[in-house]
Design an enzyme around this catalytic site. Structure first.
Site, PDB file in Angstrom:
ATOM      1  N   LYS A 179      45.149  21.572   1.367  1.00  0.00           N
ATOM      2  CA  LYS A 179      46.027  21.765   0.211  1.00  0.00           C
ATOM      3  C   LYS A 179      46.576  23.188   0.165  1.00  0.00           C
ATOM      4  CE  LYS A 179      42.852  20.741  -2.811  1.00  0.00           C
ATOM      5  NZ  LYS A 179      41.709  20.594  -1.871  1.00  0.00           N
ATOM      6  N   ARG A 210      41.918  18.312 -11.687  1.00  0.00           N
ATOM      7  CA  ARG A 210      40.747  17.846 -10.947  1.00  0.00           C
ATOM      8  C   ARG A 210      39.917  16.856 -11.738  1.00  0.00           C
ATOM      9  NH1 ARG A 210      40.133  22.681  -7.213  1.00  0.00           N
ATOM     10  NH2 ARG A 210      38.305  22.349  -5.937  1.00  0.00           N
ATOM     11  N   ARG A 237      36.371  28.023   8.086  1.00  0.00           N
ATOM     12  CA  ARG A 237      37.440  28.664   7.295  1.00  0.00           C
ATOM     13  C   ARG A 237      37.083  30.117   7.005  1.00  0.00           C
ATOM     14  NH1 ARG A 237      39.569  25.876   1.877  1.00  0.00           N
ATOM     15  NH2 ARG A 237      37.361  25.803   1.316  1.00  0.00           N
ATOM     16  N   ARG A 277      34.013  32.023   2.471  1.00  0.00           N
ATOM     17  CA  ARG A 277      33.822  31.874   1.031  1.00  0.00           C
ATOM     18  C   ARG A 277      32.372  31.499   0.757  1.00  0.00           C
ATOM     19  NH1 ARG A 277      38.597  27.995  -1.114  1.00  0.00           N
ATOM     20  NH2 ARG A 277      36.836  27.175  -2.302  1.00  0.00           N
TER      21      ARG A 277
HETATM   22  P1  ADP Z   1      41.942  23.176   0.830  1.00  0.00           P
HETATM   23  O1  ADP Z   1      42.878  24.145   0.141  1.00  0.00           O
HETATM   24  O2  ADP Z   1      42.358  21.751   0.645  1.00  0.00           O
HETATM   25  O3  ADP Z   1      40.506  23.406   0.478  1.00  0.00           O
HETATM   26  P2  ADP Z   1      42.657  24.664   3.267  1.00  0.00           P
HETATM   27  O4  ADP Z   1      44.149  24.615   3.261  1.00  0.00           O
HETATM   28  O5  ADP Z   1      42.010  25.968   2.901  1.00  0.00           O
HETATM   29  O6  ADP Z   1      42.046  23.435   2.385  1.00  0.00           O
HETATM   30  O7  ADP Z   1      42.161  24.200   4.712  1.00  0.00           O
HETATM   31  C1  ADP Z   1      40.761  24.141   5.007  1.00  0.00           C
HETATM   32  C2  ADP Z   1      40.561  24.685   6.421  1.00  0.00           C
HETATM   33  O8  ADP Z   1      41.126  23.753   7.353  1.00  0.00           O
HETATM   34  C3  ADP Z   1      41.234  26.037   6.671  1.00  0.00           C
HETATM   35  O9  ADP Z   1      40.413  26.804   7.521  1.00  0.00           O
HETATM   36  C4  ADP Z   1      42.556  25.653   7.359  1.00  0.00           C
HETATM   37  O10 ADP Z   1      42.962  26.677   8.260  1.00  0.00           O
HETATM   38  C5  ADP Z   1      42.182  24.369   8.101  1.00  0.00           C
HETATM   39  N1  ADP Z   1      43.267  23.385   8.135  1.00  0.00           N
HETATM   40  C6  ADP Z   1      44.234  23.172   7.199  1.00  0.00           C
HETATM   41  N2  ADP Z   1      45.045  22.151   7.574  1.00  0.00           N
HETATM   42  C7  ADP Z   1      44.554  21.692   8.750  1.00  0.00           C
HETATM   43  C8  ADP Z   1      44.952  20.632   9.656  1.00  0.00           C
HETATM   44  N3  ADP Z   1      46.010  19.841   9.384  1.00  0.00           N
HETATM   45  N4  ADP Z   1      44.213  20.442  10.777  1.00  0.00           N
HETATM   46  C9  ADP Z   1      43.138  21.226  11.047  1.00  0.00           C
HETATM   47  N5  ADP Z   1      42.723  22.238  10.252  1.00  0.00           N
HETATM   48  C10 ADP Z   1      43.416  22.470   9.109  1.00  0.00           C
HETATM   49  P1  AMP Z   2      39.175  25.614  -4.653  1.00  0.00           P
HETATM   50  O1  AMP Z   2      39.620  26.986  -4.234  1.00  0.00           O
HETATM   51  O2  AMP Z   2      40.311  24.761  -5.132  1.00  0.00           O
HETATM   52  O3  AMP Z   2      38.334  24.931  -3.620  1.00  0.00           O
HETATM   53  O4  AMP Z   2      38.260  25.822  -5.943  1.00  0.00           O
HETATM   54  C1  AMP Z   2      37.060  26.593  -5.894  1.00  0.00           C
HETATM   55  C2  AMP Z   2      36.208  26.309  -7.130  1.00  0.00           C
HETATM   56  O5  AMP Z   2      36.910  26.730  -8.317  1.00  0.00           O
HETATM   57  C3  AMP Z   2      35.885  24.841  -7.394  1.00  0.00           C
HETATM   58  O6  AMP Z   2      34.787  24.373  -6.616  1.00  0.00           O
HETATM   59  C4  AMP Z   2      35.593  24.864  -8.893  1.00  0.00           C
HETATM   60  O7  AMP Z   2      34.315  25.416  -9.170  1.00  0.00           O
HETATM   61  C5  AMP Z   2      36.656  25.850  -9.405  1.00  0.00           C
HETATM   62  N1  AMP Z   2      37.911  25.149  -9.757  1.00  0.00           N
HETATM   63  C6  AMP Z   2      39.129  25.329  -9.154  1.00  0.00           C
HETATM   64  N2  AMP Z   2      40.055  24.543  -9.721  1.00  0.00           N
HETATM   65  C7  AMP Z   2      39.420  23.840 -10.696  1.00  0.00           C
HETATM   66  C8  AMP Z   2      39.829  22.842 -11.622  1.00  0.00           C
HETATM   67  N3  AMP Z   2      41.097  22.401 -11.675  1.00  0.00           N
HETATM   68  N4  AMP Z   2      38.886  22.336 -12.463  1.00  0.00           N
HETATM   69  C9  AMP Z   2      37.612  22.762 -12.451  1.00  0.00           C
HETATM   70  N5  AMP Z   2      37.162  23.698 -11.590  1.00  0.00           N
HETATM   71  C10 AMP Z   2      38.049  24.236 -10.714  1.00  0.00           C
END
Ligand code: ADP
Ligand code: AMP
Length: 243
Positions: free
Chosen positions: A40, A115, A154, A187
């Site tokens: 995302k 969410r 990541r 993270r």
């Molecule tokens: P989210 O925001 O949904 O948690 P991220 O965009 O941070 O996910 O992506 C999670 C990890 O996967 C990151 O390290 C990113 O570089 C990698 N990633 C994102 N899209 C892809 C893809 N299409 N294929 C493989 N790895 C990906």
């Molecule tokens: P993310 O970066 O989207 O993976 O979010 C990291 C953390 O932030 C999540 O695991 C939750 O603890 C909190 N968080 C982010 N967005 C929301 C949301 N819309 N509702 C509740 N908690 C959230």
């Protein structure tokens, strides 16, 4: 940490990476929905930049509060570290305040919000009131084991929030952000035991939004397992078909 701007760790051409015509203006609320690790953030940042819309990641907003040691950050930190969701009233207060800012007047891109059903219902009311109409929901999905693998590799920049992946999107220099030179780190909530809890929380509390938006005809489903560039082209196709 900022939530926005171009994220382009591999130096791909910016602004119009697909090479197609300049994207048209969208006065819409875009929502990136999907489990943690589905891509995302990777996609939302690029799409936001291409369409000139602010990228609103609630996760980035909370991490920013935690880094600044604000009251909200102090409340959110233990919840985030445990992989749970921050209570709806806190999230909604923060989001309402953010989308009332002038840069959101022409639309915005949500990443990680809503969410819960309660968040989605409240957002629907806000969008009606502010005349944005129905949101454009972009669902990215991938299998749990792939998500665990992705989050395990990541890295995120502590200064600007740009994300990398040791396997598919590595930084040019080890542990240094291509974009701002900031330090890269895993993270705290990307440790495997927390990741598994976040995936369970997604299944219980967020996945019901898939049906919620499908029933309203607002859901666009994309295969998040395809390569980053392919997913982006497919997203642009969806957005290009909007009237
Ligand atoms: P989210 O925001 O949904 O948690 P991220 O965009 O941070 O996910 O992506 C999670 C990890 O996967 C990151 O390290 C990113 O570089 C990698 N990633 C994102 N899209 C892809 C893809 N299409 N294929 C493989 N790895 C990906
Ligand atoms: P993310 O970066 O989207 O993976 O979010 C990291 C953390 O932030 C999540 O695991 C939750 O603890 C909190 N968080 C982010 N967005 C929301 C949301 N819309 N509702 C509740 N908690 C959230």
């Amino acid at each position: 940490m900022v939530s926005g701007g171009s994220v382009n760790p591999q130096g791909a051409p910016e602004g119009n990476p697909g090479g197609s015509a300049q994207p048209k203006k969208l006065r819409r609320a875009l929502i990136f929905l999907g489990p943690p690790g589905a891509g995302k953030g990777t996609q939302a940042k690029e799409i936001a930049q291409m369409y000139g819309l602010p990228h609103l990641s609630t996760g980035d907003m909370f991490r920013d509060h935690v880094a600044r040691g604000s009251e909200l950050g102090r409340r959110a930190k233990p919840i985030m570290d445990a992989g749970q969701l921050v209570p709806d009233d806190i999230v909604l207060g923060m989001v309402e305040e953010r989308i009332s800012q002038p840069d959101c007047a022409g639309g915005f891109v949500f990443d990680g919000f809503p969410r819960t059903i309660a968040q989605a219902e409240k957002l629907g009311k806000i969008l009606e009131r502010t005349r944005f109409g129905s949101p454009v929901v972009l669902l990215l999905e991938a299998e749990p084991e792939e998500l665990v693998r992705r989050m395990g590799s990541r890295l995120a920049c502590a200064k600007c929030g740009t994300t990398y992946n040791l396997t598919v999107q590595p930084p040019r220099e080890t542990a240094k952000c291509d974009r701002c030179g900031g330090p890269l780190a895993q993270r705290a909530d990307d440790r495997e035991e927390v990741v598994r809890e976040r995936l369970a929380v997604y299944e219980r509390q967020t996945k019901p939004l898939v049906d919620f938006y499908r029933k309203r005809g607002e859901l666009n489903e994309l295969d998040g397992t395809k390569p980053v560039e392919t997913v982006r082209r497919e997203l642009m196709d969806v957005l290009g078909r909007l009237s």
